[in-house]
Scaffold this motif. Structure first.
Motif, mmCIF file in Angstrom:
data_model
loop_
_atom_site.group_PDB
_atom_site.id
_atom_site.type_symbol
_atom_site.label_atom_id
_atom_site.label_comp_id
_atom_site.label_asym_id
_atom_site.label_seq_id
_atom_site.Cartn_x
_atom_site.Cartn_y
_atom_site.Cartn_z
ATOM 1 N N LEU A 69 0.819 -1.210 0.000
ATOM 2 C CA LEU A 69 0.000 0.000 0.000
ATOM 3 C C LEU A 69 0.855 1.263 0.000
ATOM 4 C CD1 LEU A 69 -2.750 -1.114 2.521
ATOM 5 C CD2 LEU A 69 -3.160 -0.420 0.156
ATOM 6 N N LEU A 103 -6.506 4.689 -1.347
ATOM 7 C CA LEU A 103 -5.241 4.171 -0.832
ATOM 8 C C LEU A 103 -4.955 4.711 0.570
ATOM 9 C CD1 LEU A 103 -2.910 4.329 -3.970
ATOM 10 C CD2 LEU A 103 -3.742 2.276 -2.811
ATOM 11 N N GLN A 148 -6.976 2.696 2.937
ATOM 12 C CA GLN A 148 -6.476 1.340 3.161
ATOM 13 C C GLN A 148 -5.198 1.337 4.001
ATOM 14 O OE1 GLN A 148 -7.988 -1.289 2.802
ATOM 15 N NE2 GLN A 148 -9.514 -1.049 1.195
#
Length: 351
Positions: free
Chosen positions: A186, A199, A202
């Motif tokens: 990530l 992103l 996450q």
């Protein structure tokens, strides 16, 4: 309309067997089952072949979207359904599903299945986009990949009557291991796309799983400051995690400010519960009672208990604080069988 079921796996042969065996619940709907093995050292390949799946093998490239798109390219059906190895079909209404597929425009619509996440101490529910036409959609993103239209147009979602269960996070050890595995991927992606709200979310989730609340808050706030559309599936989860962090760290006013920025969720059962929790944390007991009682009337919540024993538990605590011990006992007794802290509070009041 028949579907190709696609599964990516590695070294989880027992769970793979459970997943494949559960597909008998989709009898008549499934034309084929495809399994992509990315380097198992156990008997996953043999299990998949024994249970009738077509098996493909590719070395792991650190890119989930590539793996999904590769497997889909091997499917003979245009309509594909993705499952993870640690999921299994729990229920489906096939006539209703077939009727629904005939009504929606599948050229711009992805079907969302209901996923019940079985954790050690709780159960949560989520909607996962998994059913789509491969001629119109594909996956993007190396980690926590998303379904996108190939023509770049907006993606619409249709909830479908298919329920799966998921136990990938059945232990804290598994959850932490997965969070750490994902974090490096990530962060590498985020370095290329620093203003991608998904992103950022996450990354925040990975830190949240590791109980690094300070970093989790940083990334959740960064995601929401970019103002992603509230209709995107992850946005409520981002808001929810951020609010829970703020309440846990006694930043009640900040939690309430973030809740107030997403009034689009005001009729959502989980949002109502979070509002109630923020009022309770701020000792605004009149509003806490109002919203916990409203939570009890909600037919659907994502986290089990928010419209039942959790709301009763906090109502019991509110009435205890107000000295209304009879009402406190009443609500705590309604929660005691399902929630041990409620039982402990009730026993103290009964002494």
């Amino acid at each position: 309309m028949q579907v190709s079921v696609c599964i990516i796996t590695r070294d989880e042969s027992q769970k793979l067997a459970r997943c494949l065996e559960s597909l008998k619940n989709l009898q008549g709907l499934v034309a084929e089952v495809l399994v992509l093995d990315t380097g198992s050292s156990d008997d996953s390949i043999q299990v998949a072949e024994r249970l009738g799946a077509k098996v493909y093998q590719q070395a792991w490239r650190g890119d989930f979207a590539w793996a999904r798109n590769y497997l889909v390219s091997q499917a003979k059906c245009d309509l594909v359904l993705f499952l993870d190895t640690d999921e299994w079909v729990a229920g489906v209404d096939i006539p209703a599903l077939e009727a629904l597929l005939g009504q929606v425009d599948l050229r711009q619509t992805v079907g969302r299945i209901v996923r019940l996440n079985l954790n050690q101490t709780s159960q949560t529910q989520s909607l996962e986009p998994r059913l789509y036409l491969k001629s119109y959609f594909n996956f993007s993103g190396k980690i926590h990949e998303q379904v996108n239209r190939q023509d770049g147009g907006p993606v619409y979602y249709q909830d479908i009557p298919l329920v799966i269960k998921h136990d990938g996070y059945a232990s804290q050890e598994l959850l932490l291991a997965k969070a750490q595995r994902n974090l490096d991927l990530l962060l590498a992606e985020l370095a290329k796309q620093p203003n991608d709200p998904y992103l950022l979310f996450q990354v925040g989730k990975s830190y949240y799983s590791q109980k690094n609340l300070e970093l989790a808050r940083k990334y959740f706030e960064a995601s929401l400051r970019l103002k992603p559309a509230y209709s995107l599936g992850y946005v409520f989860n981002c808001l929810e995690c951020l609010v829970l962090i703020l309440l846990a760290t006694e930043q009640v006013s900040a939690a309430q400010r973030w809740l107030a920025t997403y009034l689009e969720y005001e009729h959502d059962g989980d949002y109502i519960y979070l509002q109630a929790l923020s009022f309770f944390a701020g000792k605004n007991y009149d509003f806490a009672k109002k919203y916990f009682n409203l939570a009890l009337k909600q037919p659907i919540v994502k986290v089990a208990g928010r419209n039942d024993f959790l709301a009763h538990y906090y109502l019991g605590l509110v009435y205890k604080e107000e000295g209304a011990l009879g009402l406190a006992k009443q609500h705590l007794s309604l929660a005691a069988d399902k929630f041990s802290p409620a039982k402990e509070e009730l026993l103290q009041l009964l002494q």
